[in-house]
Every structure is written in C-alpha cells, then in structure tokens.
Design a protein around this motif. Structure first.
Motif, PDB file in Angstrom:
ATOM      1  N   LEU A 124       0.822  -1.209   0.000  1.00 39.25           N
ATOM      2  CA  LEU A 124       0.000   0.000   0.000  1.00 39.25           C
ATOM      3  C   LEU A 124       0.861   1.266   0.000  1.00 39.25           C
ATOM      4  O   LEU A 124       0.527   2.253  -0.670  1.00 39.25           O
ATOM      5  CB  LEU A 124      -0.941  -0.003   1.197  1.00 39.25           C
ATOM      6  N   VAL A 125       1.958   1.242   0.745  1.00 39.04           N
ATOM      7  CA  VAL A 125       2.840   2.411   0.754  1.00 39.04           C
ATOM      8  C   VAL A 125       3.450   2.623  -0.628  1.00 39.04           C
ATOM      9  O   VAL A 125       3.506   3.751  -1.144  1.00 39.04           O
ATOM     10  CB  VAL A 125       3.936   2.249   1.820  1.00 39.04           C
ATOM     11  N   ALA A 126       3.902   1.537  -1.250  1.00 45.32           N
ATOM     12  CA  ALA A 126       4.443   1.656  -2.604  1.00 45.32           C
ATOM     13  C   ALA A 126       3.372   2.144  -3.573  1.00 45.32           C
ATOM     14  O   ALA A 126       3.646   2.971  -4.459  1.00 45.32           O
ATOM     15  CB  ALA A 126       5.003   0.311  -3.063  1.00 45.32           C
ATOM     16  N   ALA A 127       2.146   1.645  -3.417  1.00 43.06           N
ATOM     17  CA  ALA A 127       1.053   2.096  -4.279  1.00 43.06           C
ATOM     18  C   ALA A 127       0.769   3.581  -4.078  1.00 43.06           C
ATOM     19  O   ALA A 127       0.484   4.303  -5.052  1.00 43.06           O
ATOM     20  CB  ALA A 127      -0.204   1.274  -4.005  1.00 43.06           C
ATOM     21  N   ALA A 128       0.848   4.048  -2.844  1.00 43.23           N
ATOM     22  CA  ALA A 128       0.636   5.472  -2.578  1.00 43.23           C
ATOM     23  C   ALA A 128       1.704   6.319  -3.259  1.00 43.23           C
ATOM     24  O   ALA A 128       1.418   7.397  -3.804  1.00 43.23           O
ATOM     25  CB  ALA A 128       0.628   5.720  -1.071  1.00 43.23           C
ATOM     26  N   VAL A 129       2.947   5.842  -3.241  1.00 43.95           N
ATOM     27  CA  VAL A 129       4.022   6.556  -3.939  1.00 43.95           C
ATOM     28  C   VAL A 129       3.744   6.583  -5.443  1.00 43.95           C
ATOM     29  O   VAL A 129       3.945   7.604  -6.113  1.00 43.95           O
ATOM     30  CB  VAL A 129       5.380   5.900  -3.639  1.00 43.95           C
ATOM     31  N   GLY A 130       3.265   5.461  -5.990  1.00 40.11           N
ATOM     32  CA  GLY A 130       2.919   5.430  -7.402  1.00 40.11           C
ATOM     33  C   GLY A 130       1.818   6.412  -7.748  1.00 40.11           C
ATOM     34  O   GLY A 130       1.868   7.096  -8.776  1.00 40.11           O
ATOM     35  N   ALA A 131       0.806   6.503  -6.883  1.00 40.84           N
ATOM     36  CA  ALA A 131      -0.268   7.471  -7.112  1.00 40.84           C
ATOM     37  C   ALA A 131       0.259   8.896  -7.043  1.00 40.84           C
ATOM     38  O   ALA A 131      -0.180   9.775  -7.794  1.00 40.84           O
ATOM     39  CB  ALA A 131      -1.372   7.260  -6.079  1.00 40.84           C
ATOM     40  N   LEU A 132       1.230   9.126  -6.147  1.00 43.32           N
ATOM     41  CA  LEU A 132       1.825  10.455  -6.037  1.00 43.32           C
ATOM     42  C   LEU A 132       2.566  10.827  -7.318  1.00 43.32           C
ATOM     43  O   LEU A 132       2.524  11.973  -7.775  1.00 43.32           O
ATOM     44  CB  LEU A 132       2.773  10.490  -4.838  1.00 43.32           C
TER      45      LEU A 132
END
Length: 704
Positions: free
Chosen positions: A390-398
């Motif tokens: 989820l943290v990696a996904a949040a970075v991707g969304a950023l």
C-alpha cells in the motif's frame, strides 16, 4: 563577496559544460526526433577513451583530443545512426526511447568491462601547470577559461551552421516535415547523420571537459546527463538559446548549493539531487501538449484466457518446486530472486503494456517496498507485507498526479528524475519525524530483512522464501491476466491507443492514470519486499535507476503486453548474471552488455519474443500424444537430478533437446491436410479458401 564570485566562476564553468552537452541533446532531438538517453554515456566513453590515449598510452594531449573528437566520436555517431536508430525510425517514440536506454546500459557495461571500476583513473585539467588567471576578487584556472571559451565557440558555430549553411537548412527543414524536405531537394538521411555526428561530438567535448572535476566512473559520468536533461527541457527540446540559459541556471544552482547549503545529515543529498528536482519542476512548469496521439504502430496486446492463465500459474509454482528440489542451498539463494524480480518486471505490464505509460523508476519503488517491510516486518509480522504494498502504491499514485500533464518522452524524463531523487537524496536520509511519526529508510546504511510468519511458521530458509515468491508471482500473474480480460484493462488499452480519444469519449484521465500507476507501484513494492527477504540485507545501491534499466529492457524484449513477461524477465536477468559471475570478475558486466545488445535488437521484433514463442509451442501444448510424452521426459529428468542419479546440466540439455524435437514434430502434425484430402463441402472451413476454388466449384456444378 570573494567567495560568492569564486562559486559563480565554478557555476559558470559547470554551466558551460551542461550547455555543450544539452545543445547536443537538442540538436539530435530536433533533427532526428530522438531524445538520446545515452547522450551522457557517449560523453563518458569519450572521457575514458581520452584518458586511455593521453594518460594510459602517453599520447600528446592535442593528438589524443583529435583522435577522440575527430575520429572516434564521429564514427560512434555514424554507427548509432545507421545501425541502431534508423531501423526504429518508423516505429515511433517509445521504441526509439527503448533503443537509447539499451545503448545507455550497454555503454556503461562495456566501459566497466574494459576499464576496471576499482582502479582510480585521475585526469588532470588542461594547462594545470600554469598559474590561474587573476581577475581581482576571483581567479579563473586555465581549464575553466578553456571550458567557457569552448561553450561560447560552440554556441556561435551551431548558430552559423543552422542559419547560414545549406546543411543547417536541411536539418531544420527535416524537423518540420521529412517528406516535404525531400521533395525540395534536401536529404533527410544526410541531415540525420550530421545531427548524430555533431551530437555525439558535443557529448564527447562535455565528457572530456568535466572528467577532471569528477571521478572517472562510468555510472557517475553517465548520470551527469541529468543536469543536461534539465537544460534541454528549459529549451523545450528545441531552442538552443534557452538551453544555454537553463544550463546557466543549473550550474549556478549547483555551485551555490555546494557553497551555502547548511551542513547537516539531511541536506548533502539535496545538493546531489538538485538537478533532478529542477528537471521535475521544469517538466511540470513548462507547457507541453496536454493530450496527443501516439506516433507509433500500436502493438496487439494478447488476451490471456482463464484456463491458460491457471496453467501458466501452475507451471510457475512447479518450476519453483523443481528449483528447490534440484539446487543446493547456496544455489537457491543465488537463483531464488528469479521470482521476486519477476514480480518487479510484471509491474511494467499494466503500466507500460496496457496503458502505454513509460516509467523508469519501478525498481526504485521496489526499494520502498523492501524498506517498509524491513522495518515494519522486522519480526515477521505478516500484516506488514500488505502495508508495504500500500505504501508503494501510494508513492505510485503520487507520481501519477504530476504525470497527468506528461506523456511520451516527458513522462520518461519525469520518472527518471523521480528515481534519481530517490537514489541521491531520499534513500540517503537518516531517520526523521513527520507529524510525530518516525520515518526510517536505509538510514545511510543497510536494512536487515527477514521472512514472514505464515501459518505459525517463520519462513527463513532460502527454499521457503523462493516458494513464497513463486506463489505470489503466480497469483499476481493471474491478477494481471484477469485485469486484461476485464473492463478496466480494456480502458487502459484505449488510453494507450489515444489519450485524446479516451478523454473525448468520457474517460477520466486522472482516475485511470492514478489507478494504473498505483497498481503498478504496488506490484513493484511487493516484488521489492520479497527480494529483500531473499537477500536478507539490502542497500540503496541495489535499487538505483541504473540497476533497474536491465530489468526494464528484458521486460521490453519479452513483450510488455504479455503476462509471462514477469517470469521471463526474472529468468533472463538472474540466470545469465549468476552464470557469468561464476566465470570470474572479468565477466561481471557481461550479462548487462548482452541484455543491452538484445534490447538493441528491438527493431527486429518490437512486439516482444513471448508472442512468437507462444505461437511456436502452442501446437505441442495442444497435442494429446506428444505433450504427455514431453511431460514424462521432464518428470524423469527431474527425478534423476533430485535423487543425484544424473548431474543437472546433462539432464537440462537432454530435456531441452527432447522438447525442441517434439515441438518440431507437433508443428508437422498440426499442419492442415492437403487439399485433396478435404471434401469439397469443407473448403473454407477445414482449410483456407483459395481463389481458384470458385472455378473448380463452377465447373463441378455446371449444367449442360
């Protein structure tokens, strides 16, 4: 004041070098339509060649300069234009980008192979034995004066070439319309050759001028191009005066940060990452065309069937079982990363294969997943694994939010800048607090990573972690295949085909891009966490941008639209690397060089090799007689190796020979029967319809 002037002189000197290199980038892009990611690598190679001639072999400096700038650099430019870039000229922007990325990887690997990176190679500045030129409050060395004079001379020469010569007119005309320029008597091919020769020569000049001020290191010199990227983006990739202005901004910024940035543990990396930050800001601030179609031939994206996807997932798990049972523990450690790195490579499929969004920072995002798991899952807490995803996904969304304005080469540059920012600054930060939350990354060192607790067992052995990575790769592959068959997958492919048409038909670009970037980053974060478990200790260097380029290239070679790209990339990256490492240190960079050469062969198969491989092996997979025979042979070979009755390599070679033979036999059995064996009423059904069949039928049905 004296200190300020001294830093200004240093900044202007560096700016002159960036201006020279950036002008070569702009010249190549405006004339040939190619943004050369390998531009810095060409300058790096020139610097090493100059060192070899002037220092290694003791040639006089003028002779060494003439050999590099007038012989080697033009020859390299002609080679790149004729052999590499001309075959992909008609394929489009994405394929040309991949070719230059392959060239960048190959140049770095070849330089490391020729010149041992562990051996220091100092290079003296020009005329360093003469006293500096005294300008009152500041002093200018002769090397600095030569650098600034060279930049001014090159600027004047380029202006004269482009605006006062026939060759320059041909080059500018070829930019606007190559076909129309050809009708007026211009030669676009000649203009392209000249642009590549001049571009590589300018890169060589910049590489030689900057080499005495930095370490003569292949990777470091190649990444200095990020500053030149920024200068070129200031010029909108077409204006030389604005490129020189951008170079001045970048050079002065670096010099003033080096002189006036406060000394603490958090800011040294900021100075190194400042050009990448400025590049990202320039990409976001300067206007680009918001929506535009693709200038490439759209490749077909395979549609995996549910049954085939399940069979493929089962084969991945079975392959892992074979590795665990036939390899020793140390070999399992060496080859086990096939599956974790395969998950990282699989993240390119929905992002680049389905949605057409180019990203060069996937391995850096995988590093975020590894760090999050390493800290939160230090005792094997299984809940930390989805948190890492989820943290990696949040970075991707950023990343996706600013990337909404970018496409094509601008998006590739943006993700490159993000990767460099992570490498040079974020990953080097010590622990810090954000709103009372303690954030710890690599903490200027390494991170210890352990396996998870699963069903009451703590997975620590290499075999257990390999099986975990294989099962998760199989499940992730099933998810990506299901995505392709679903509505969202079709929407992503529509987005890839035409962003303008997608938006016109009511598609939400922001939502689609954020979703696919987050999904892809989550997959990469999962792969990074599993990779960290298998390595047990990870450092920031393992996740830098240069380390991720070979993975990207192999994924492109396999085919970005194929679900099997993940396991294909893992095998093609890990196995040759381990085999070459066993040969000795001399072969350490040979696998990266071979990967780059394979990537340069993109023009011969831009859709990837997996599609062709699938077509070749499908007849055998569908043959109800030969396929069981192959399964029996593979099972027998597996049993013989697992029990120690037969060494691994002879069994592998024998099994491959049997498989190839059965494949050829299956292809013969699958051929359609000759026309005479098919009844006339089945023509067009059991065999293809032929033009002459109409006449035959007319005669057969004719009445007196």
């Amino acid at each position: 004041m004296d200190q300020f002037l001294a830093f200004t002189v240093v900044g202007l000197t560096t700016a002159a070098i960036y201006a020279v290199i950036g002008s070569g980038l702009v010249l190549t892009h405006t004339t040939a339509g190619v943004f050369n990611f390998a531009h810095g690598a060409a300058g790096m190679f020139a610097a090493f060649a100059y060192w070899q001639l002037a220092v290694g072999w003791g040639w006089p400096v003028p002779l060494a300069l003439a050999a590099v700038l007038l012989v080697l650099a033009p020859a390299f430019g002609l080679l790149v234009e004729r052999v590499l870039m001309r075959p992909v000229q008609a394929l489009g922007e994405a394929e040309r980008l991949v070719m230059t990325v392959a060239l960048l990887t190959g140049c770095i690997a070849l330089a490391r192979w020729i010149w041992d990176p562990n051996t220091p190679r100092p290079l003296s500045p020009f005329l360093d034995d003469r006293p500096a030129i005294d300008l009152g409050p500041a002093a200018v060395t002769w090397h600095q004066a030569i650098t600034m004079a060279a930049a001014l001379a090159i600027a004047a020469a380029l202006w004269f070439l482009l605006h006062r010569t026939r060759a320059g007119t041909e080059m500018r005309a070829s930019v606007d319309d190559r076909a129309l320029a050809g009708l007026t008597g211009a030669d676009p091919l000649r203009a392209g050759r000249l642009a590549w020769v001049l571009g590589i020569q300018l890169a060589a000049v910049g590489g030689i001028l900057i080499a005495p001020t930095v370490a003569l290191d292949a990777q470091q010199l190649s990444l200095l191009i990020v500053s030149a990227y920024t200068a070129a983006v200031f010029g909108r990739l077409r204006s030389l005066p604005l490129t020189f202005l951008g170079a001045v901004v970048v050079g002065l910024m670096e010099a003033y940060l080096a002189g006036y940035l406060p000394q603490n543990d958090y800011l040294p990396g900021l100075r190194l990452a400042a050009p990448a930050l400025l590049l990202l800001l320039a990409l976001l601030a300067f206007p680009h065309r918001r929506l535009r179609g693709r200038d490439r031939k759209l490749a077909h994206v395979p549609l995996p069937k549910a049954r085939g996807s399940l069979v493929f997932a089962g084969c991945v798990v079975l392959f892992a079982v074979v590795l665990v049972t036939v390899l020793s523990e140390d070999k399992v450690i060496s080859y086990g990363t096939v599956f974790s790195l395969g998950i990282v490579a699989l993240s390119y499929v929905p992002l680049a294969g389905y949605a057409g969004q180019i990203s060069l920072c996937q391995l850096s995002i995988a590093g975020i997943g590894a760090v999050v798991w390493g800290h939160l899952g230090a005792d094997g807490e299984l809940w930390a694994l989805p948190v890492a995803v989820l943290v990696a996904a949040a970075v991707g969304a950023l990343i996706a939010l600013p990337a909404l304005r970018l496409s094509g080469i601008y998006l590739a540059l943006g993700t490159t800048a993000f990767a460099v920012i992570l490498d040079r600054w974020i990953f080097t930060l010590p622990a810090f607090d954000v709103f009372g939350l303690r954030i710890t990354l690599f903490d200027q060192g390494s991170v210890s990573v352990t396996g998870p607790d699963l069903f009451g067992r703590h997975l620590t052995s290499p075999g257990q972690l390999l099986m975990l990575a294989a099962v998760l790769l199989a499940l992730t592959s099933l998810g990506v295949a299901a995505l392709r068959r679903g509505r969202f997958g079709r929407r992503l492919i529509a987005l890839r085909d035409s962003e303008a048409a997608y938006a016109t038909l009511g598609g939400r670009l922001l939502g689609a891009r954020v979703a696919v970037f987050a999904l892809s980053a989550g997959i990469a974060g999962l792969g990074g966490a599993l990779y960290g478990m298998q390595q047990q200790t990870v450092t920031a260097e393992q996740f830098n941008m240069i380390a991720g380029l070979p993975i990207f290239l192999i994924a492109v070679i396999g085919g970005l639209g194929a679900v099997g790209t993940g396991v294909f990339t893992g095998i093609a990256f890990v196995v040759p690397t381990q085999l070459f490492d066993e040969l000795g240190s001399w072969a350490h960079d040979l696998s990266a060089l071979l990967i780059a050469l394979a990537g340069m062969g993109l023009a011969h198969n831009p859709s990837g090799v997996l599609t062709g491989m699938r077509e070749e092996w499908t007849p055998l997979a569908r043959d109800r007689v030969l396929m069981p025979v192959l399964a029996g042979v593979l099972g027998l070979a597996w049993a013989l190796v697992a029990t120690g009755a037969l060494p691994g390599w002879p069994a592998l070679i024998g099994a491959l020979a049997v498989a190839v033979t059965l494949r050829a036999r299956a292809a013969v059995r699958a051929r359609p029967k000759p026309a005479g064996d098919v009844p006339v009423e089945w023509w067009g059904i059991r065999r293809p319809w032929r033009p002459e069949d109409r006449e035959v039928l007319d005669r057969a049905t004719a009445t007196g």
